[in-house]
Design a protein around this motif. Sequence first.
Motif, PDB file in Angstrom:
ATOM      1  N   MET A 172       0.646  -1.162  -0.054  1.00 47.72           N
ATOM      2  CA  MET A 172       0.217   0.100   0.063  1.00 47.72           C
ATOM      3  C   MET A 172       0.794   1.217   0.043  1.00 47.72           C
ATOM      4  O   MET A 172       1.668   1.529   0.839  1.00 47.72           O
ATOM      5  CB  MET A 172      -0.831  -0.147   1.070  1.00 47.72           C
ATOM      6  N   VAL A 173       0.595   2.005  -1.020  1.00 40.34           N
ATOM      7  CA  VAL A 173       1.173   3.417  -0.994  1.00 40.34           C
ATOM      8  C   VAL A 173       0.124   4.287  -0.303  1.00 40.34           C
ATOM      9  O   VAL A 173      -0.740   4.595  -0.875  1.00 40.34           O
ATOM     10  CB  VAL A 173       1.758   4.107  -2.377  1.00 40.34           C
ATOM     11  N   ASP A 174       0.606   4.794   1.125  1.00 33.63           N
ATOM     12  CA  ASP A 174      -0.582   5.584   1.682  1.00 33.63           C
ATOM     13  C   ASP A 174      -0.002   6.205   2.733  1.00 33.63           C
ATOM     14  O   ASP A 174       1.220   5.907   3.371  1.00 33.63           O
ATOM     15  CB  ASP A 174      -1.563   4.506   2.272  1.00 33.63           C
ATOM     16  N   ARG A 202       6.574  13.254   4.497  1.00 35.97           N
ATOM     17  CA  ARG A 202       5.182  13.541   3.906  1.00 35.97           C
ATOM     18  C   ARG A 202       4.431  12.399   3.401  1.00 35.97           C
ATOM     19  O   ARG A 202       5.124  11.501   2.838  1.00 35.97           O
ATOM     20  CB  ARG A 202       5.657  14.465   2.824  1.00 35.97           C
ATOM     21  N   GLY A 203       3.276  12.401   3.522  1.00 33.04           N
ATOM     22  CA  GLY A 203       2.487  11.324   2.656  1.00 33.04           C
ATOM     23  C   GLY A 203       2.364  11.553   0.979  1.00 33.04           C
ATOM     24  O   GLY A 203       2.856  12.659   0.515  1.00 33.04           O
ATOM     25  N   PRO A 204       1.566  10.783   0.481  1.00 31.54           N
ATOM     26  CA  PRO A 204       1.558  10.769  -0.937  1.00 31.54           C
ATOM     27  C   PRO A 204       0.954  11.709  -1.635  1.00 31.54           C
ATOM     28  O   PRO A 204       0.847  11.946  -2.608  1.00 31.54           O
ATOM     29  CB  PRO A 204       0.830   9.214  -1.415  1.00 31.54           C
ATOM     30  N   TRP A 209       4.013  14.443   8.395  1.00 30.51           N
ATOM     31  CA  TRP A 209       4.218  13.734   9.661  1.00 30.51           C
ATOM     32  C   TRP A 209       5.436  14.206  10.398  1.00 30.51           C
ATOM     33  O   TRP A 209       6.385  14.769   9.795  1.00 30.51           O
ATOM     34  CB  TRP A 209       4.505  12.247   8.888  1.00 30.51           C
ATOM     35  N   ARG A 210       4.718  14.736  11.622  1.00 36.51           N
ATOM     36  CA  ARG A 210       5.813  15.101  12.526  1.00 36.51           C
ATOM     37  C   ARG A 210       5.820  14.055  13.889  1.00 36.51           C
ATOM     38  O   ARG A 210       4.515  14.199  14.429  1.00 36.51           O
ATOM     39  CB  ARG A 210       5.578  16.600  13.013  1.00 36.51           C
ATOM     40  N   LEU A 211       6.886  13.510  14.324  1.00 37.27           N
ATOM     41  CA  LEU A 211       6.652  12.525  15.109  1.00 37.27           C
ATOM     42  C   LEU A 211       6.115  12.774  16.604  1.00 37.27           C
ATOM     43  O   LEU A 211       5.187  12.319  16.786  1.00 37.27           O
ATOM     44  CB  LEU A 211       8.200  11.746  15.452  1.00 37.27           C
TER      45      LEU A 211
END
Length: 289
Positions: A172-174, A202-204, A209-211
Amino acid sequence: MTDFQTLVTEPWDDYGLVDSGHGRKLERYGRFRFIRPEPQAMWAPASTSWAADGDFIAASDDEGGGKWHLSRDVPRGGWHLRWEELRFQAQNTAFRHLAFFPDMMPQWSWMRERTAEGSEMLNLFGYTGIGTLALAAKGARVTHVDASKKSVEAGKSNAFLSDMTDRPIRWMVDDAVKFAAREVRRERRYDGIVLDPPKFGRGPDGEIWRLEEHLPGLILHCRQLLDENSKFLVLTVYAVRMSALAIGNLLQQALGDLGGRIEVGEMAVREEARGLLLPTAIFARWTKD
């Protein structure tokens, strides 16, 4: 939580930490040796002269990144390595990595011991799929999720190299957070979940996304995908100012009602020259056994 642990990657035929020190490390990946920056190697190296096939020169901290300087012998398209029954491709990437993380080896082994035929596993931030294949080789049905199409394609290629294209793997590319939230709405459940998130990504579709900001919410999604019959959740964290105890507390709060135990600690690689342990990451994991 149990006592603090150190999970150690020992050398194997196709990988070893040869030497380390003065902020660098010398590693062997198959027949090639590479030098990379390593801020945690604050000691002096065993040898003052390193022979290598490539050297990664980091840019300044403000700029990030850097550049590989490789000999002519290093295949730019990658070369094949083996761990246990798995075959996969190593390659010099723009992010200084070699397309897999050898310090995950103890985690792969630990998860495989808890994986039965037909188990349902979820690998979030699955990268090039070595962990996915390690689980699939034990008969698990694995859902592999990564925001990078290139990484997912590399995972499929590694499945081909390992003669595992017939295994029940969903590639899955997600975006990991969005995917997990949808799985919760679908009322899916998993026997095991592994998360190896980056500090930033970064998502597709450009999702950020920051942990520190997004990990707690993702762990709550993961809790909803586990039940009293599930076997484990493994979380590894790299390159952040965060404590293993902190992420252990996060798992304890989210998964404590399932019983079992939480383990926390550091991951490290044993240096071949002197046996020193080079720390690489922190981890927290939950298990029912």
